[in-house]
Design a protein around this motif. Structure first.
Motif, PDB file in Angstrom:
ATOM      1  N   THR A  98     -12.336  46.040 -63.385  1.00 48.24           N
ATOM      2  CA  THR A  98     -11.993  45.009 -64.374  1.00 48.24           C
ATOM      3  C   THR A  98     -10.753  45.374 -65.173  1.00 48.24           C
ATOM      4  O   THR A  98     -10.511  46.546 -65.462  1.00 48.24           O
ATOM      5  CB  THR A  98     -13.179  44.776 -65.339  1.00 48.24           C
ATOM      6  OG1 THR A  98     -12.805  43.801 -66.317  1.00 48.24           O
ATOM      7  CG2 THR A  98     -13.578  46.055 -66.063  1.00 48.24           C
ATOM      8  N   ASP A  99      -9.988  44.360 -65.521  1.00 44.86           N
ATOM      9  CA  ASP A  99      -8.841  44.556 -66.404  1.00 44.86           C
ATOM     10  C   ASP A  99      -9.355  44.790 -67.823  1.00 44.86           C
ATOM     11  O   ASP A  99     -10.449  44.342 -68.189  1.00 44.86           O
ATOM     12  CB  ASP A  99      -7.945  43.318 -66.358  1.00 44.86           C
ATOM     13  CG  ASP A  99      -6.588  43.569 -67.005  1.00 44.86           C
ATOM     14  OD1 ASP A  99      -6.280  44.748 -67.301  1.00 44.86           O
ATOM     15  OD2 ASP A  99      -5.853  42.599 -67.233  1.00 44.86           O
ATOM     16  N   MET A 100      -8.568  45.482 -68.623  1.00 45.30           N
ATOM     17  CA  MET A 100      -8.959  45.718 -70.009  1.00 45.30           C
ATOM     18  C   MET A 100      -8.867  44.437 -70.828  1.00 45.30           C
ATOM     19  O   MET A 100      -9.790  44.081 -71.563  1.00 45.30           O
ATOM     20  CB  MET A 100      -8.068  46.810 -70.613  1.00 45.30           C
ATOM     21  CG  MET A 100      -8.242  47.005 -72.115  1.00 45.30           C
ATOM     22  SD  MET A 100      -9.871  47.589 -72.581  1.00 45.30           S
ATOM     23  CE  MET A 100      -9.718  49.321 -72.181  1.00 45.30           C
ATOM     24  N   ARG A 101      -7.765  43.722 -70.684  1.00 48.11           N
ATOM     25  CA  ARG A 101      -7.527  42.520 -71.493  1.00 48.11           C
ATOM     26  C   ARG A 101      -7.821  41.266 -70.675  1.00 48.11           C
ATOM     27  O   ARG A 101      -7.211  41.033 -69.635  1.00 48.11           O
ATOM     28  CB  ARG A 101      -6.085  42.497 -72.002  1.00 48.11           C
ATOM     29  CG  ARG A 101      -5.734  43.735 -72.821  1.00 48.11           C
ATOM     30  CD  ARG A 101      -4.369  43.609 -73.459  1.00 48.11           C
ATOM     31  NE  ARG A 101      -3.981  44.826 -74.157  1.00 48.11           N
ATOM     32  CZ  ARG A 101      -4.419  45.181 -75.366  1.00 48.11           C
ATOM     33  NH1 ARG A 101      -5.258  44.398 -76.004  1.00 48.11           N
ATOM     34  NH2 ARG A 101      -4.027  46.314 -75.925  1.00 48.11           N
ATOM     35  N   LEU A 102      -8.770  40.463 -71.164  1.00 50.82           N
ATOM     36  CA  LEU A 102      -9.171  39.241 -70.483  1.00 50.82           C
ATOM     37  C   LEU A 102      -9.068  38.070 -71.456  1.00 50.82           C
ATOM     38  O   LEU A 102      -9.114  38.265 -72.682  1.00 50.82           O
ATOM     39  CB  LEU A 102     -10.599  39.372 -69.950  1.00 50.82           C
ATOM     40  CG  LEU A 102     -10.793  40.467 -68.888  1.00 50.82           C
ATOM     41  CD1 LEU A 102     -12.271  40.743 -68.662  1.00 50.82           C
ATOM     42  CD2 LEU A 102     -10.119  40.069 -67.579  1.00 50.82           C
ATOM     43  N   PRO A 103      -8.915  36.852 -70.958  1.00 47.55           N
ATOM     44  CA  PRO A 103      -8.703  35.691 -71.848  1.00 47.55           C
ATOM     45  C   PRO A 103      -9.823  35.483 -72.867  1.00 47.55           C
ATOM     46  O   PRO A 103      -9.564  35.032 -73.987  1.00 47.55           O
ATOM     47  CB  PRO A 103      -8.623  34.511 -70.864  1.00 47.55           C
ATOM     48  CG  PRO A 103      -8.235  35.111 -69.558  1.00 47.55           C
ATOM     49  CD  PRO A 103      -8.849  36.468 -69.534  1.00 47.55           C
ATOM     50  N   ASP A 104     -11.059  35.814 -72.509  1.00 38.44           N
ATOM     51  CA  ASP A 104     -12.179  35.554 -73.407  1.00 38.44           C
ATOM     52  C   ASP A 104     -12.849  36.839 -73.920  1.00 38.44           C
ATOM     53  O   ASP A 104     -14.017  36.849 -74.289  1.00 38.44           O
ATOM     54  CB  ASP A 104     -13.221  34.671 -72.715  1.00 38.44           C
ATOM     55  CG  ASP A 104     -13.637  35.224 -71.356  1.00 38.44           C
ATOM     56  OD1 ASP A 104     -12.982  36.166 -70.862  1.00 38.44           O
ATOM     57  OD2 ASP A 104     -14.623  34.711 -70.785  1.00 38.44           O
ATOM     58  N   GLY A 105     -12.114  37.926 -73.930  1.00 38.88           N
ATOM     59  CA  GLY A 105     -12.664  39.184 -74.434  1.00 38.88           C
ATOM     60  C   GLY A 105     -11.929  40.363 -73.835  1.00 38.88           C
ATOM     61  O   GLY A 105     -10.774  40.248 -73.421  1.00 38.88           O
ATOM     62  N   ASN A 106     -12.595  41.525 -73.799  1.00 44.91           N
ATOM     63  CA  ASN A 106     -11.964  42.677 -73.152  1.00 44.91           C
ATOM     64  C   ASN A 106     -12.945  43.363 -72.220  1.00 44.91           C
ATOM     65  O   ASN A 106     -14.164  43.150 -72.279  1.00 44.91           O
ATOM     66  CB  ASN A 106     -11.411  43.665 -74.192  1.00 44.91           C
ATOM     67  CG  ASN A 106     -12.510  44.319 -75.010  1.00 44.91           C
ATOM     68  OD1 ASN A 106     -13.359  45.014 -74.475  1.00 44.91           O
ATOM     69  ND2 ASN A 106     -12.475  44.098 -76.321  1.00 44.91           N
ATOM     70  N   GLY A 107     -12.381  44.169 -71.347  1.00 46.38           N
ATOM     71  CA  GLY A 107     -13.188  44.810 -70.315  1.00 46.38           C
ATOM     72  C   GLY A 107     -14.240  45.753 -70.857  1.00 46.38           C
ATOM     73  O   GLY A 107     -15.239  46.035 -70.172  1.00 46.38           O
TER      74      GLY A 107
END
Length: 463
Positions: free
Chosen positions: A54-63
């Motif tokens: 998973t990426d650390m930075r996601l549109p609806d939160g973080n990894g």
């Protein structure tokens, strides 16, 4: 027919998802993808995965949120984190949250493949272990003892073995820190790779860079051929840095870079070489105090101390003494083709009352000496040659009145000499351990001559 392994890729960048799908697909994995946390949760609700990236930075939160959720709901699924280049602090945060490992953007495909192989190997080991789980009475670990501190230690080792996070092992001299490191290695995904231990205090400062990172032929006087360093020797496995507090500041900077970049530059080389190692480190010193005093870099301490593991001293696990003593005597007797002698009841009582400043290592030395001195099938108190036990110094204890203390000393002509002898023995043992049994350096630390130290070692039976 072998079951196809599965992986979940969580990243909001289509290019990254496609790159990972292509790379992992070529490794034989069946891939699912998600562009955000919500989609990842939907996939996890209906499918079981052998790996999640998973990426650390996601549109609806973080990894990090996903790491916590998978660790809680799907503990057998390793999670790897994708972080931005240079975001080591976030990578450390992910590892502390329970991530298996991390890879930085732009993604190095060789690093990624190595990460995936280790994660799948870990999953295979977990499945095999579950299928062939030992009976509760069995104890396959070399870390002997059923005391509460040892049960807790083995439990923690089982957890940290499932990660690739750096582990900082702290404990007094002689407690078995290297054995703990070997156990972490053997229970982890790198068990088939090399385990390379190095004593940082035993390498001359001027040779450290070459020893750690290797060198090219002709890079300095005496470099007659290319030589790989310790990082290259541990590639695919584990590098254990014992007495890490002994690293000079200049070397700490270079070690920090090697950890962050996952690559090393041999002395005299024009480019860096990627390395795939798990770093374990240990010391008997107070590293936090050295950081506060400016003698150890704070940023390196932060990197190697992602997970801290304390190994209890022998005095905190006295219940383990009978098992330890029996195992050690059996091993020592076997090496001399002898029938293992038994400890007399009084000898067992004497060991139970001894402080063991040198911990398990000192216990081994005491029993080896006793084995040589014992004439029959039993080891007696006199064979152990233990000094009188030091009085307890618990904060809760109430000191005896001075008159009583004087009376206690007067009651035995041997009490005061034995007490002084034990203090002397403990100080010498500590100096020898801290200097890796370099007697010249130990003597200097004690403020005595080398000749005086040799005399005392002979007198105390510590040679």
């Amino acid at each position: 027919m072998t079951e196809t392994r599965t992986a979940l890729i969580v990243d909001d960048e289509r290019d990254i998802r496609e790159l990972l799908v292509l790379t992992l697909g070529r490794m034989g994995l069946r891939i699912s993808t998600a562009a955000n946390l919500a989609e990842a949760r939907e996939q996890l609700a209906v499918h079981r995965y052998d790996l999640c990236i998973t990426d650390m930075r996601l549109p609806d939160g973080n990894g990090i949120e996903l790491v916590h959720e998978i660790a809680r709901n799907h503990p057998s699924t390793p999670v790897a984190m994708i972080t931005a280049f240079g975001s080591m602090d976030l990578a450390v945060e992910a590892l502390k949250a329970g991530a298996f490992d991390f890879v930085s953007k732009p993604v190095d495909l060789n690093v990624l493949r190595g990460l995936v192989r280790h994660a799948l190997e870990l999953g295979s080991q977990a499945s095999a272990a579950k299928a062939n789980a030992p009976l509760p009475s069995e104890n396959p670990s070399r870390l002997l003892g059923d005391s509460v501190p040892m049960q807790e230690l083995r439990s923690t080792i089982g957890k940290v073995s499932r990660s690739q996070a750096p582990v900082y092992i702290v404990g007094e001299s002689g407690v078995g820190k290297e054995l703990v490191a070997r156990t972490i290695h053997e229970q982890g995904a790198r068990a088939k790779g090399p385990f390379v231990p190095v004593n940082c205090g035993a390498i001359p400062a001027e040779l450290m860079e070459s020893e750690f990172f290797g060198h090219r032929k002709g890079s300095f006087t005496g470099a007659h051929a290319d030589k790989p360093g310790l990082f290259q020797a541990a590639n695919g496995g584990t590098l254990f840095l014992d007495e890490v507090a002994e690293l000079p500041l200049q070397m700490q900077v270079k070690l920090l870079r090697a950890i962050q970049e996952k690559s090393v530059r041999p002395v005299g080389a024009a480019s860096e070489i990627p390395v795939d190692v798990r770093l374990l480190s240990a010391t008997h010193k107070d590293l936090a105090r050295l950081v506060a005093e400016g003698r150890f870099r704070h940023d390196l301490y932060y990197r190697i101390n992602v997970i801290e593991l304390r190994v209890p001293p022998l005095r905190e696990r006295r219940d383990d003494l009978p098992q330890l003593a029996s195992t050690i005597l059996t091993r020592l007797a076997s090496s001399h083709a002898r029938i293992p002698p038994q400890l007399s009841a009084s000898a067992q009582d004497a060991l139970a009352g001894y402080a063991f400043p040198g911990n398990v290592r000192e216990l081994e030395n005491i029993l080896e000496r006793a084995l040589a001195l014992a004439e029959g099938s039993n080891i007696t108190v006199s064979d152990l040659r233990l000094p009188a036990p030091l009085p307890a110094h618990n904060s809760d204890s109430i000191p005896a009145p001075a008159s009583e203390a004087v009376h206690d000393i007067d009651s035995s002509n041997a009490a005061l000499p034995s007490y002084i002898e034990q203090l002397e023995r403990a100080a010498i043992q500590k100096a020898l351990d801290e200097n890796r049994w370099n007697k010249t350096r130990a003597a200097a630390q004690l403020g005595i001559t080398f000749r005086a130290l040799r005399y005392k070692l002979k007198k105390l039976g510590m040679e």
